[in-house]
Design an enzyme around this catalytic site. Structure first.
Site, PDB file in Angstrom:
ATOM      1  N   ASP A 184     -12.141  45.869  34.935  1.00  0.00           N
ATOM      2  CA  ASP A 184     -12.645  44.921  35.924  1.00  0.00           C
ATOM      3  C   ASP A 184     -13.601  45.737  36.807  1.00  0.00           C
ATOM      4  O   ASP A 184     -13.538  46.967  36.833  1.00  0.00           O
ATOM      5  CB  ASP A 184     -11.453  44.387  36.730  1.00  0.00           C
ATOM      6  CG  ASP A 184     -11.889  43.535  37.892  1.00  0.00           C
ATOM      7  OD1 ASP A 184     -12.719  42.641  37.683  1.00  0.00           O
ATOM      8  OD2 ASP A 184     -11.397  43.759  39.018  1.00  0.00           O
ATOM      9  N   LEU A 185     -14.484  45.066  37.511  1.00  0.00           N
ATOM     10  CA  LEU A 185     -15.467  45.789  38.327  1.00  0.00           C
ATOM     11  C   LEU A 185     -15.052  45.843  39.802  1.00  0.00           C
ATOM     12  O   LEU A 185     -14.689  46.907  40.331  1.00  0.00           O
ATOM     13  CB  LEU A 185     -16.830  45.094  38.197  1.00  0.00           C
ATOM     14  CG  LEU A 185     -17.956  45.606  39.082  1.00  0.00           C
ATOM     15  CD1 LEU A 185     -18.375  47.014  38.681  1.00  0.00           C
ATOM     16  CD2 LEU A 185     -19.173  44.671  38.997  1.00  0.00           C
ATOM     17  N   ASP A 186     -15.084  44.666  40.452  1.00  0.00           N
ATOM     18  CA  ASP A 186     -14.830  44.604  41.891  1.00  0.00           C
ATOM     19  C   ASP A 186     -13.391  45.003  42.199  1.00  0.00           C
ATOM     20  O   ASP A 186     -12.451  44.385  41.694  1.00  0.00           O
ATOM     21  CB  ASP A 186     -15.097  43.173  42.396  1.00  0.00           C
ATOM     22  CG  ASP A 186     -16.559  42.769  42.194  1.00  0.00           C
ATOM     23  OD1 ASP A 186     -17.445  43.527  42.612  1.00  0.00           O
ATOM     24  OD2 ASP A 186     -16.812  41.689  41.611  1.00  0.00           O
ATOM     25  N   THR A 207     -16.282  46.340  46.447  1.00  0.00           N
ATOM     26  CA  THR A 207     -17.259  45.340  46.883  1.00  0.00           C
ATOM     27  C   THR A 207     -16.592  44.240  47.712  1.00  0.00           C
ATOM     28  O   THR A 207     -17.291  43.407  48.285  1.00  0.00           O
ATOM     29  CB  THR A 207     -17.934  44.684  45.663  1.00  0.00           C
ATOM     30  OG1 THR A 207     -16.927  44.479  44.698  1.00  0.00           O
ATOM     31  CG2 THR A 207     -19.046  45.535  45.106  1.00  0.00           C
ATOM     32  N   LYS A 237      -9.905  37.469  45.614  1.00  0.00           N
ATOM     33  CA  LYS A 237     -10.032  38.578  44.655  1.00  0.00           C
ATOM     34  C   LYS A 237      -9.915  38.095  43.217  1.00  0.00           C
ATOM     35  O   LYS A 237      -8.926  37.453  42.849  1.00  0.00           O
ATOM     36  CB  LYS A 237      -8.976  39.649  44.938  1.00  0.00           C
ATOM     37  CG  LYS A 237      -9.342  40.502  46.124  1.00  0.00           C
ATOM     38  CD  LYS A 237      -8.464  41.726  46.202  1.00  0.00           C
ATOM     39  CE  LYS A 237      -8.870  42.580  47.382  1.00  0.00           C
ATOM     40  NZ  LYS A 237      -7.895  43.622  47.666  1.00  0.00           N
ATOM     41  N   GLY A 238     -10.909  38.406  42.418  1.00  0.00           N
ATOM     42  CA  GLY A 238     -10.882  38.046  40.999  1.00  0.00           C
ATOM     43  C   GLY A 238     -11.280  36.603  40.738  1.00  0.00           C
ATOM     44  O   GLY A 238     -11.390  36.173  39.601  1.00  0.00           O
ATOM     45  N   ARG A 257     -17.212  32.697  42.005  1.00  0.00           N
ATOM     46  CA  ARG A 257     -17.961  32.371  43.230  1.00  0.00           C
ATOM     47  C   ARG A 257     -17.669  30.940  43.705  1.00  0.00           C
ATOM     48  O   ARG A 257     -17.358  30.710  44.869  1.00  0.00           O
ATOM     49  CB  ARG A 257     -19.457  32.554  42.973  1.00  0.00           C
ATOM     50  CG  ARG A 257     -20.278  32.612  44.236  1.00  0.00           C
ATOM     51  CD  ARG A 257     -21.744  32.782  43.913  1.00  0.00           C
ATOM     52  NE  ARG A 257     -22.011  33.945  43.072  1.00  0.00           N
ATOM     53  CZ  ARG A 257     -23.156  34.165  42.431  1.00  0.00           C
ATOM     54  NH1 ARG A 257     -24.150  33.313  42.552  1.00  0.00           N
ATOM     55  NH2 ARG A 257     -23.313  35.241  41.681  1.00  0.00           N
ATOM     56  N   SER A 291     -15.719  41.488  33.803  1.00  0.00           N
ATOM     57  CA  SER A 291     -15.791  41.067  35.205  1.00  0.00           C
ATOM     58  C   SER A 291     -16.222  39.614  35.351  1.00  0.00           C
ATOM     59  O   SER A 291     -17.011  39.112  34.554  1.00  0.00           O
ATOM     60  CB  SER A 291     -16.805  41.968  35.927  1.00  0.00           C
ATOM     61  OG  SER A 291     -17.161  41.417  37.179  1.00  0.00           O
ATOM     62  N   ALA A 292     -15.728  38.970  36.397  1.00  0.00           N
ATOM     63  CA  ALA A 292     -16.110  37.586  36.687  1.00  0.00           C
ATOM     64  C   ALA A 292     -17.462  37.519  37.384  1.00  0.00           C
ATOM     65  O   ALA A 292     -18.056  36.449  37.510  1.00  0.00           O
ATOM     66  CB  ALA A 292     -15.062  36.956  37.598  1.00  0.00           C
ATOM     67  N   SER A 293     -17.962  38.672  37.830  1.00  0.00           N
ATOM     68  CA  SER A 293     -19.167  38.665  38.668  1.00  0.00           C
ATOM     69  C   SER A 293     -20.448  38.441  37.872  1.00  0.00           C
ATOM     70  O   SER A 293     -20.656  39.038  36.822  1.00  0.00           O
ATOM     71  CB  SER A 293     -19.274  39.990  39.420  1.00  0.00           C
ATOM     72  OG  SER A 293     -20.512  40.051  40.082  1.00  0.00           O
ATOM     73  N   ASN A 337     -23.132  39.328  39.255  1.00  0.00           N
ATOM     74  CA  ASN A 337     -23.958  40.432  39.764  1.00  0.00           C
ATOM     75  C   ASN A 337     -23.567  41.775  39.149  1.00  0.00           C
ATOM     76  O   ASN A 337     -24.021  42.820  39.614  1.00  0.00           O
ATOM     77  CB  ASN A 337     -23.806  40.531  41.290  1.00  0.00           C
ATOM     78  CG  ASN A 337     -24.291  39.267  41.995  1.00  0.00           C
ATOM     79  OD1 ASN A 337     -25.428  38.860  41.800  1.00  0.00           O
ATOM     80  ND2 ASN A 337     -23.438  38.655  42.795  1.00  0.00           N
ATOM     81  N   LYS A 368     -10.764  34.037  34.767  1.00  0.00           N
ATOM     82  CA  LYS A 368      -9.441  34.651  34.732  1.00  0.00           C
ATOM     83  C   LYS A 368      -8.513  33.727  35.512  1.00  0.00           C
ATOM     84  O   LYS A 368      -8.951  33.159  36.500  1.00  0.00           O
ATOM     85  CB  LYS A 368      -9.488  36.035  35.409  1.00  0.00           C
ATOM     86  CG  LYS A 368     -10.426  37.036  34.717  1.00  0.00           C
ATOM     87  CD  LYS A 368     -10.572  38.314  35.565  1.00  0.00           C
ATOM     88  CE  LYS A 368     -11.588  39.258  34.947  1.00  0.00           C
ATOM     89  NZ  LYS A 368     -11.836  40.473  35.736  1.00  0.00           N
ATOM     90  N   GLU A 416      -7.088  46.479  36.160  1.00  0.00           N
ATOM     91  CA  GLU A 416      -7.288  45.316  37.036  1.00  0.00           C
ATOM     92  C   GLU A 416      -6.663  45.515  38.418  1.00  0.00           C
ATOM     93  O   GLU A 416      -5.615  46.127  38.530  1.00  0.00           O
ATOM     94  CB  GLU A 416      -6.611  44.086  36.406  1.00  0.00           C
ATOM     95  CG  GLU A 416      -7.542  43.146  35.691  1.00  0.00           C
ATOM     96  CD  GLU A 416      -8.530  42.412  36.592  1.00  0.00           C
ATOM     97  OE1 GLU A 416      -8.397  42.475  37.825  1.00  0.00           O
ATOM     98  OE2 GLU A 416      -9.447  41.782  36.050  1.00  0.00           O
ATOM     99  N   ASP A 417      -7.309  44.934  39.431  1.00  0.00           N
ATOM    100  CA  ASP A 417      -6.720  44.988  40.777  1.00  0.00           C
ATOM    101  C   ASP A 417      -6.206  43.625  41.240  1.00  0.00           C
ATOM    102  O   ASP A 417      -5.558  43.552  42.274  1.00  0.00           O
ATOM    103  CB  ASP A 417      -7.754  45.496  41.799  1.00  0.00           C
ATOM    104  CG  ASP A 417      -8.854  44.474  42.046  1.00  0.00           C
ATOM    105  OD1 ASP A 417      -9.375  43.920  41.056  1.00  0.00           O
ATOM    106  OD2 ASP A 417      -9.176  44.230  43.216  1.00  0.00           O
TER     107      ASP A 417
HETATM  108  C1  BG6 Z   1     -14.920  39.030  41.111  1.00  0.00           C
HETATM  109  C2  BG6 Z   1     -14.568  39.265  42.556  1.00  0.00           C
HETATM  110  O1  BG6 Z   1     -14.971  40.246  40.427  1.00  0.00           O
HETATM  111  O2  BG6 Z   1     -16.192  38.384  41.006  1.00  0.00           O
HETATM  112  C3  BG6 Z   1     -14.602  37.951  43.324  1.00  0.00           C
HETATM  113  O3  BG6 Z   1     -13.257  39.832  42.653  1.00  0.00           O
HETATM  114  C4  BG6 Z   1     -15.973  37.292  43.148  1.00  0.00           C
HETATM  115  O4  BG6 Z   1     -14.329  38.192  44.686  1.00  0.00           O
HETATM  116  C5  BG6 Z   1     -16.267  37.113  41.661  1.00  0.00           C
HETATM  117  O5  BG6 Z   1     -16.000  36.031  43.789  1.00  0.00           O
HETATM  118  C6  BG6 Z   1     -17.641  36.501  41.392  1.00  0.00           C
HETATM  119  O6  BG6 Z   1     -18.627  37.388  41.831  1.00  0.00           O
HETATM  120  P1  BG6 Z   1     -20.167  37.052  41.989  1.00  0.00           P
HETATM  121  O7  BG6 Z   1     -20.787  38.417  42.200  1.00  0.00           O
HETATM  122  O8  BG6 Z   1     -20.620  36.413  40.722  1.00  0.00           O
HETATM  123  O9  BG6 Z   1     -20.313  36.145  43.168  1.00  0.00           O
HETATM  124 MG    MG Z   2     -11.217  42.864  40.824  1.00  0.00          MG
END
Ligand code: BG6
Ligand code: MG
Length: 217
Positions: free
Chosen positions: A10-12, A18, A46-47, A50, A115-117, A119, A146, A170-171
């Protein structure tokens, strides 16, 4: 002891902290909307994706908005978040992470991001660790959040490895459940009480090496 052919990260909250930037950006939006939003509330995000994060905040304020307005707010939050991310330097990678990833590669263990992000790519670039990943699965490549296992199963597929030979780091509880739902073992990074379902919990990567992982999981 089962073989380990790949590690999925996982990233964040695992590779970089972050959460503080997500908090500042959501806080700015919540203040504008007149919704009380604290660091304790931030734990709920967390996790979480958006849009789901925005829904949680709107629920806290008992606000019901049309989808179009919600898209606008989520974009607004992301613009603020990106301002913080663009200022982030390589030194913000969490202690021990770079050595851990490098050591895995030297042992020919596959390395993927899960990662779910949306970014994620940008954050890996800011940390200058993109080249340490064999596969990157992020929020732009998955349709189910997730605890659905999609993100990790896609990672295993991209690396061409079997899920039961993968270890996920994972956190967040949703992420830990996604790993278990994928039939993978999970190392929790953070609080042992919160992450009690993990196969092993570590406080972070400082002083933790792949050799320890092979022995302890
Ligand atoms: C997860 C974070 O990794 O990504 C969440 O733990 C975040 O807090 C999610 O909302 C989505 O991220 P992003 O960067 O696409 O807004
Ligand atoms: Mg995380």
């Amino acid at each position: 002891m089962k073989k380990i052919t790949a590690c999925l990260f996982d990233l964040d909250g695992v590779l970089v902290d972050t959460a503080k930037y997500h908090f500042l950006a959501w806080k700015e939006l919540a203040d504008e909307l007149g919704i009380e939003f604290t660091e304790t509330h931030n734990e709920l995000l967390k996790g979480v994706s958006r849009m789901d994060s925005l829904d949680i905040i709107l629920n806290l304020g008992k606000l019901d908005l049309p989808q179009e307005k919600k898209n606008e707010l989520a974009e607004k939050k992301n613009r603020v978040y990106l301002e913080y991310i663009l200022k982030m330097g390589e030194d913000e990678i969490l202690p021990g992470v770079k050595d851990f990833l490098t050591d895995l590669r030297n042992r020919n263990i596959g390395v993927a991001l899960g990662s779910a992000s949306k970014n994620a790519q940008l954050i890996l670039e800011r940390l200058n660790i993109e080249q340490l990943f064999d596969a990157i699965i992020d929020g732009t490549k998955v349709s189910k959040a997730k605890p659905d296992p999609e993100v990790f199963l896609k990672g295993a597929e991209a690396l061409d490895v079997k899920p039961d030979e993968c270890i996920v780091f994972e956190d967040a509880i949703a992420g830990l459940e996604a790993a278990l739902n994928a039939g993978m073992r999970c190392v929790g990074v953070g609080d042992p009480e919160t992450l009690h379902r993990a196969n092993l919990v570590i406080p972070g990567f400082a002083g933790f090496h792949p050799a320890d992982l092979l022995q302890r999981i």
